[in-house]
Design an enzyme around this catalytic site. Sequence first.
Site, PDB file in Angstrom:
ATOM      1  N   LYS A 271       0.836  -1.198   0.000  1.00  0.00           N
ATOM      2  CA  LYS A 271       0.000   0.000   0.000  1.00  0.00           C
ATOM      3  C   LYS A 271       0.878   1.257   0.000  1.00  0.00           C
ATOM      4  O   LYS A 271       1.994   1.243   0.534  1.00  0.00           O
ATOM      5  CB  LYS A 271      -0.863   0.051   1.276  1.00  0.00           C
ATOM      6  CG  LYS A 271      -1.945  -1.006   1.399  1.00  0.00           C
ATOM      7  CD  LYS A 271      -2.631  -0.868   2.755  1.00  0.00           C
ATOM      8  CE  LYS A 271      -3.682  -1.921   2.995  1.00  0.00           C
ATOM      9  NZ  LYS A 271      -4.892  -1.702   2.183  1.00  0.00           N
ATOM     10  N   ARG A 345     -10.448 -11.400   2.579  1.00  0.00           N
ATOM     11  CA  ARG A 345     -11.357 -12.438   2.078  1.00  0.00           C
ATOM     12  C   ARG A 345     -10.686 -13.817   2.098  1.00  0.00           C
ATOM     13  O   ARG A 345     -11.373 -14.830   2.179  1.00  0.00           O
ATOM     14  CB  ARG A 345     -11.826 -12.072   0.666  1.00  0.00           C
ATOM     15  CG  ARG A 345     -10.767 -12.037  -0.388  1.00  0.00           C
ATOM     16  CD  ARG A 345     -11.168 -11.220  -1.604  1.00  0.00           C
ATOM     17  NE  ARG A 345     -11.159  -9.788  -1.318  1.00  0.00           N
ATOM     18  CZ  ARG A 345     -11.508  -8.848  -2.203  1.00  0.00           C
ATOM     19  NH1 ARG A 345     -11.900  -9.192  -3.419  1.00  0.00           N
ATOM     20  NH2 ARG A 345     -11.464  -7.578  -1.867  1.00  0.00           N
TER      21      ARG A 345
END
Length: 494
Positions: A271, A345
Site C-alpha cells: 500500500k 477475504r
Amino acid sequence: MDIEILNRSLFESKTPLLALPVIENQEYGELNEVNDKLSNVIKELIKDKEFDPKPNQLYLLNTLGNLPHKKVLLVGLGKEEELTLEKIRQAYGSCSKFVNSLKLKHYSTILLKSKRFKPEEITQALVEGSRLGSYQFTKFRTKDKDQLTKINLLSIITSNKEISNSIKKAIILTDSVFLVRDLVNNPSSLKTPTYIGELSKKIAKELGLKCTLLNKAQIEKLKMGGLLGVSKGSSQPPLFVILEYRPNKKAKTIALVGKGITFDSGGINLKPWDGMKDMKEDMAGAATVLAILRTAAMLRLNINLIGLMPLTENMPGGGAMKPGDILTTYSGKNIEMLHSDAEGRLILSDALSFAEKNFKPDKIIDLATLTGACIIALGTQAAGLMSKNKELVKEILKASEETGERVWELPLYDEFKKDVESSIADVKNIGNPKGYAGAITAASFLSEFVEKTPWAHLDIAGTAFAEEPGPCTALGGTGFGVRLLTQFLLNESK
C-alpha cells in the site's frame, strides 16, 4: 463513567453541572422539575434565537433561581414527534464531550419524559450516549496527562426505580464497545495475533466461555491455506481463535466471523503511505466478535454463539505469497491469489467454511473492514450489508433501526460471481480489474465458502474507524457492530 440514580428533586441534588434536555415547545413551567425563573429564561433564549433546541445543540448558562448546580447545560432534542432513541443517544454523547471540555468529572441530568418511549428505553439511550461520548484513548499520552479530565460519574435525577436494569445493560454494552476501541487504537506492534489470543483466553476464563486457540501447526494440519498464505510474509505466527457460548442446547446457534488482520501492509502489493497509516484498524471485525461474545455472556442471552477470529499480519517478508500463487483452503477449493492486498477475504474463506462444517449454525454473519470500495459507495455513516437471505437481511436492518448503527443493503446478484471466476482455479481473489462493484465482488467471493447456511456479510471498512469525531465517537476505533449485533441476538433469542 459510573452511573447513579438520585431519588431526589433538582433542588436537593448538588452537582457541578446539570444537563437539561430541551424539547421544542415544551412548557417547563408545567413540570415540577424546573422552576419558573429557569423556565422563563429558556423560553426567552429560544424566542431571541440564542438557543435553538434542535438535536445536538447545546447552550451553557449560569444557574438561575434556587437550583444548587453551578451551571446548567441546555441539551437540544428537537420536536417531540420526531424524537428517536438515536437522537437522545447523540445528544448525550455531545453533552459528555462538552462536559469533558469544561474539565468536570461529574454532572447530572433529569430523566426525560416522552410519550414516544418507555423510561427504560430512554435511560439506556441516555447512558449509552453519555458513556460513548466520554471515551478518550490516553494510554500513550505523557505530556500534560495530569491535566486531562475524564468524567467519572453521571447522576440521573428521577423517582423511577425501574430503570436500573437498563443502566446495567447500557454499561455492559458500552464497556464492550470500549474493548473494541481500545484494541483498534492500540499499535500493531502490541496487539499481535498472540496478544489477542491471550486476551480472548482471559476474557473467556472470566465469563465461562470455551476458548480454543489453534496455532500455526494446527492451522497447517487443517489445511487453512487462506490464513496460512496471508501469514507467510510476517514474522508473527498466525492464530485461529474459537470462542463458544452455549447456555442452552435447544436454542439457536449463531456463528460470528471477524476479520483479524492485525496490520495490513498490503503484502507484496504494498500500500502507499496514506493507505497504510491506519491499517492497525484491520482487525476491527475480530475485536467486535470478541466483544459481542463478552456481551452475550454478561447479558446471559438465551442463544448459542460461536465466535471465530482468524488472526494474522499481512506483511511483505521474503516468504510472502506472490500474485499468481494458488492457495488451497479449508473447504478444499483452490484460490488463484492475484492481489495480496485482497487478503481479508482469504482468511475469511477458511473461517466461514470451518464455521459451517464444524458447528452447523442456524445463521452465519461475518464482519470485516474488507474494501475501500465500500467506503466509496457508502462513506463512513453506514456499513455495507450483503446477503441472499432476505429474512436475515430484514432482521439485521431491524437491529440497525433499533440501535442507530446504520447498515445499507447492497445487491448480491449471481452475475457478480463471474467477476471472481478463475481460469486456472476455482475462484480468484479480485474482481473486475477496473474496480467496479468492489465491495460486492468481495462478498461474491466469500459466498463461495458458505454452501447452505443463511449468511450475511457486513463490510465495516467505513464505519470501524473515525477520522473525525462524532457525538458518540472519538478519533480512531468506533466499536461499530457491537450494539448492532447484540440487538440482533437479543431479537433472535426471543
